[in-house]
Scaffold this motif. Sequence first.
Motif, mmCIF file in Angstrom:
data_model
loop_
_atom_site.group_PDB
_atom_site.id
_atom_site.type_symbol
_atom_site.label_atom_id
_atom_site.label_comp_id
_atom_site.label_asym_id
_atom_site.label_seq_id
_atom_site.Cartn_x
_atom_site.Cartn_y
_atom_site.Cartn_z
ATOM 1 N N THR A 1 -56.086 40.138 16.862
ATOM 2 C CA THR A 1 -57.546 39.932 17.063
ATOM 3 C C THR A 1 -58.212 40.349 15.531
ATOM 4 O OG1 THR A 1 -57.668 42.393 17.812
ATOM 5 C CG2 THR A 1 -57.524 40.648 19.657
ATOM 6 N N SER A 2 -57.581 41.181 14.705
ATOM 7 C CA SER A 2 -58.307 41.510 13.551
ATOM 8 C C SER A 2 -58.228 40.239 12.871
ATOM 9 C CB SER A 2 -57.512 42.697 13.050
ATOM 10 O OG SER A 2 -57.624 43.987 13.550
ATOM 11 N N ALA A 3 -57.063 39.589 12.768
ATOM 12 C CA ALA A 3 -57.012 38.267 12.028
ATOM 13 C C ALA A 3 -57.630 37.277 12.598
ATOM 14 C CB ALA A 3 -55.430 37.875 12.166
ATOM 15 N N LEU A 4 -57.893 37.330 14.073
ATOM 16 C CA LEU A 4 -58.980 36.167 14.448
ATOM 17 C C LEU A 4 -60.502 36.487 13.965
ATOM 18 C CD1 LEU A 4 -59.523 33.942 16.506
ATOM 19 C CD2 LEU A 4 -59.965 35.559 18.173
ATOM 20 N N SER A 5 -60.508 37.823 13.859
ATOM 21 C CA SER A 5 -61.933 38.206 13.463
ATOM 22 C C SER A 5 -62.449 37.958 12.018
ATOM 23 C CB SER A 5 -62.251 39.674 13.747
ATOM 24 O OG SER A 5 -62.187 39.863 15.131
ATOM 25 N N LYS A 6 -61.270 38.039 11.094
ATOM 26 C CA LYS A 6 -61.308 37.784 9.802
ATOM 27 C C LYS A 6 -61.791 36.061 9.510
ATOM 28 C CE LYS A 6 -58.702 39.288 6.838
ATOM 29 N NZ LYS A 6 -57.604 39.707 6.000
ATOM 30 N N GLY A 7 -61.097 35.187 10.309
ATOM 31 C CA GLY A 7 -61.269 34.011 10.298
ATOM 32 C C GLY A 7 -59.987 33.265 9.481
ATOM 33 N N TYR A 8 -59.794 31.973 10.091
ATOM 34 C CA TYR A 8 -58.730 31.500 9.147
ATOM 35 C C TYR A 8 -58.831 31.096 7.646
ATOM 36 C CZ TYR A 8 -55.308 27.860 7.939
ATOM 37 O OH TYR A 8 -54.447 26.945 7.442
ATOM 38 N N ASP A 9 -60.053 30.958 7.085
ATOM 39 C CA ASP A 9 -59.914 30.780 5.816
ATOM 40 C C ASP A 9 -59.839 32.065 5.084
ATOM 41 O OD1 ASP A 9 -60.758 28.141 6.173
ATOM 42 O OD2 ASP A 9 -62.895 28.290 5.902
ATOM 43 N N THR A 10 -60.373 33.079 5.680
ATOM 44 C CA THR A 10 -60.093 34.253 4.871
ATOM 45 C C THR A 10 -58.654 34.944 5.045
ATOM 46 O OG1 THR A 10 -62.538 35.188 5.386
ATOM 47 C CG2 THR A 10 -60.945 37.061 4.807
ATOM 48 N N VAL A 11 -57.984 34.938 6.007
ATOM 49 C CA VAL A 11 -56.796 34.973 6.416
ATOM 50 C C VAL A 11 -55.628 34.295 5.407
ATOM 51 C CG1 VAL A 11 -54.654 35.181 7.986
ATOM 52 C CG2 VAL A 11 -56.891 35.899 8.677
ATOM 53 N N LEU A 12 -55.941 32.970 5.390
ATOM 54 C CA LEU A 12 -55.271 32.301 4.319
ATOM 55 C C LEU A 12 -55.507 32.426 3.020
ATOM 56 C CD1 LEU A 12 -53.679 29.577 3.577
ATOM 57 C CD2 LEU A 12 -55.681 28.273 3.727
ATOM 58 N N ALA A 13 -56.694 32.728 2.600
ATOM 59 C CA ALA A 13 -57.014 33.360 1.071
ATOM 60 C C ALA A 13 -56.073 34.394 0.866
ATOM 61 C CB ALA A 13 -58.357 33.390 0.791
ATOM 62 N N ASP A 14 -56.180 35.284 1.620
ATOM 63 C CA ASP A 14 -55.369 36.794 1.667
ATOM 64 C C ASP A 14 -53.983 36.602 1.518
ATOM 65 O OD1 ASP A 14 -58.030 38.023 1.320
ATOM 66 O OD2 ASP A 14 -57.671 38.930 3.457
ATOM 67 N N HIS A 15 -53.563 35.594 2.323
ATOM 68 C CA HIS A 15 -52.052 35.310 2.453
ATOM 69 C C HIS A 15 -51.741 34.415 0.838
ATOM 70 C CE1 HIS A 15 -48.348 33.213 2.887
ATOM 71 N NE2 HIS A 15 -48.933 32.099 2.614
ATOM 72 N N LEU A 16 -52.456 33.683 0.448
ATOM 73 C CA LEU A 16 -52.002 32.998 -0.953
ATOM 74 C C LEU A 16 -52.277 34.026 -1.974
ATOM 75 C CD1 LEU A 16 -54.271 29.671 -0.560
ATOM 76 C CD2 LEU A 16 -51.616 30.157 -0.390
ATOM 77 N N ARG A 17 -53.333 34.892 -2.247
ATOM 78 C CA ARG A 17 -53.339 35.858 -3.085
ATOM 79 C C ARG A 17 -52.139 36.927 -3.003
ATOM 80 N NH1 ARG A 17 -57.697 38.093 -1.121
ATOM 81 N NH2 ARG A 17 -58.901 36.466 -2.026
ATOM 82 N N ASP A 18 -51.663 37.283 -1.895
ATOM 83 C CA ASP A 18 -50.510 38.163 -1.900
ATOM 84 C C ASP A 18 -49.363 37.542 -2.197
ATOM 85 O OD1 ASP A 18 -49.019 40.510 -0.543
ATOM 86 O OD2 ASP A 18 -48.273 38.948 0.601
ATOM 87 N N TYR A 19 -49.021 36.439 -1.587
ATOM 88 C CA TYR A 19 -47.803 35.685 -1.963
ATOM 89 C C TYR A 19 -47.702 35.230 -3.384
ATOM 90 C CZ TYR A 19 -44.172 31.974 -1.981
ATOM 91 O OH TYR A 19 -43.019 31.332 -2.247
#
Length: 830
Positions: A307-325
Amino acid sequence: MRKRICVSLLLCAAIAGGVALPAAAADTAHNALTLWYTSPAAEGHSGWEAQALPIGNGKLGAKIFGGAAKEHLQFNEKTLWSGGPGVAGNTGGNTDPEAWKVRAEIQQLLADGKLKEATAKMTALQGNEKGLGSYQNFGEVYIETEGVGSVDQYDRALDLETALSTVSFRSNGANIKRTYFASYPDNVVVTKITSDQPLNLNISMASAQKGDVTSAGGTIRMTGTVQQTKSDGNPGENANNLQYAAVLLAYPDGGSVTAADGGLRISNATDVTIYLSAATDYADNYPVYRSGVDASQLLQNVEVAATSALSKGYDTVLADHLRDYQNLFNRVKLDIGQSAPGVSTDLLLKNYKWNKNRPALESLYFQYGRYLLIASSRAGSLPANLQGIWNDQNYPAWQSDYHSNVNLEMNYWPAYTTNLAETTPPLLRYVNSLREPGRVTANYYGGVGALKADGTPDTAQATGWMIHTQNNPFGNTGPGSEWAWGWSPAAGAWLTQNTYDAFAFSKDYALLASDIYPAMEEAALLWSQMLIKDEKTGRLVSSPTYSPEHGPITAGNTYEQELIWQLYQNVIEAAQALQDNGYGSSVNTALLEKIKEQLPQLQPIQIGFWGQIKEWADEDKWFLFGLLDKKVEFRHRHMSQLLGLYPGNHVTPEEKKFQRAAKISLLVRGDGGTGWSKAQKICAWARLQNGSHSYKMLKELLQKSTLTNLWDTHPPFQIDGNFGATAGIAEMLLQSHAGYISLLPALPSAWAKSGSVEGLRARGGFELSFRWAKGNVTALTVASTAGGDCVLKLPASHTVTLNGYPIPASYENGRLTFATQAGAAYEVKF
């Protein structure tokens, strides 16, 4: 026949997705670091193993099949294991508390030359597999898309630069695309489905452990305990009541979502985002290995992640993933003349043997190994196992466990050289977690350690720890159910080579003192008590010893002698570093003096009558007098007598005699073997500075031991070969084990014309980027992360600059030396 087979494979793939054959490949331009295919993976284990594409975040892993009408994701969570506490008869693999007494009898029999009698007693040194368990399949996710008929423009891909997997196709006028990734920051597996026509989907989950699957609103929940379900549906013998929970949230943009029949129905959506999270109540706290959370709290924890990921929204989750990876992956770039191949990866692999665009596959394979390590090992979970993080079976080959007689060690060979130190905390933590249960094994089989008042081993005291070949997350440190593969008491010493590299590459003295040196020192303490004197040779030897996984039982084989020698060498070096940098209180000085005295008496490298490094002390006699044990295999997959060459540092370019002997041993071993064996040979030949033979082994691995999805095969699939080959390629370009940095020590002629590499790491805390032409370095930048002297092996002296200004440097005996400051970057002018 070949055409019929190919058509059959395409039919199987199409049927798996429930669609007609693709009419044409998608008009998609892929970069040189993308695996891509024009058809779905076949269903079943063979499709999972050889064709489906892997994503992972170090904790969660998934395989993407890519079916059009019906998509299939198989998923894992790293701690879902059978075995351990909760299994009747679980003793961590240990059996007889007085086995050490039989070990002493075997030592005497070997000293008396009574091999047959000694071998007969080895069964007393066996353990058991009660509670060993195995890594488990968590479950499946299915996504059915209504209205999909015949398909064209099909494309299935994995982009290593973004860690995004995609499936796209056109059907009945609709352009449909799915994007998948596993986010480390948010600990979720994400699926995004888009279409230019309304989407109608049915989403369901299946538990591989026969757990409960329910749905409500836009959520599917899966809960239960590990059953290690057998093919007949009944629980397995290693069911252990480990609790698990998984939560899938589906969020449609537009349209609606309703729960039905344990799944979800999505109607008339413009796009859909799915978040999947999972966890267990495992914790690495010996001897219970449970976190203590109840089932409801565990489920709530998993729901919070989703639910935390859902609340952040796809674009933010994707951006955080790309930044980390990308912070990890983008550190290293390799140019060996490759370009985007223009053909799908399966064709690229098939064409390789015809010398078509080989650099494209070689560079892709190198970076794929780095991708797989990031995907299967991050802080906060267990290390990468025999299959990394991926497993679709409850009874996988070799339990998909932690094999410590080469495989677990190989998993982390590329971690430091290819600039992925962040992948190694799980291994460091795991090694430390083995110490306490390993004290029980040391007491049972080594006769060392302290006892409590009730006569059981006192595991709270650091008196020496021992593990063997086969390990799990539950403290299984015993020697396995058969000594002929299970007896390997120096396995712990080998693992400390990996953990010591964490310091050697970083010069982090605080980490050395707190998390690395204690396990090294305690391993040395074990061997300081267990070594015995060979009266015939005067050597201090381990006994009995067994060279994985062939030959006879002997005293003082090269495998164990070398591992103990390297352990002692590293402990002495580490102790000096601690004492010189304010951490001297961490060092047991009495033990240090003892191992300094013992070290020269080990003499692990013995050269035989045909010039080889002997695997067994008496092997010359066996050959000369026809007494060769029939269990010896000349072409065996293991190269246990050569660990001083790689990954150790006993055989260096300055040790010409040892190098010649190592070369003879490698030639006798041959170029065949399993996938991981070929990977080890890439590394070994690179250490001999033989780029042509190292490259030959890389070609052997790619041509004969690589699956369509570029996974290594033993067979079956084992991920260690991927990691070993990536380490080997790095070793061809840069080495730093001999006290200096050597550039292009084993550059093959195929790459010699021109090339470049950015971001490789060297011991001492240095990051190097350089270019070459006609086999010679033409530009070099050295970034220092820890300060100290940088020593480069170069054929001539060169000017070194900092911010464009020359700095003092000395050149002597082919070594260019200059002082560095942490955080500064230096250019060497050619």
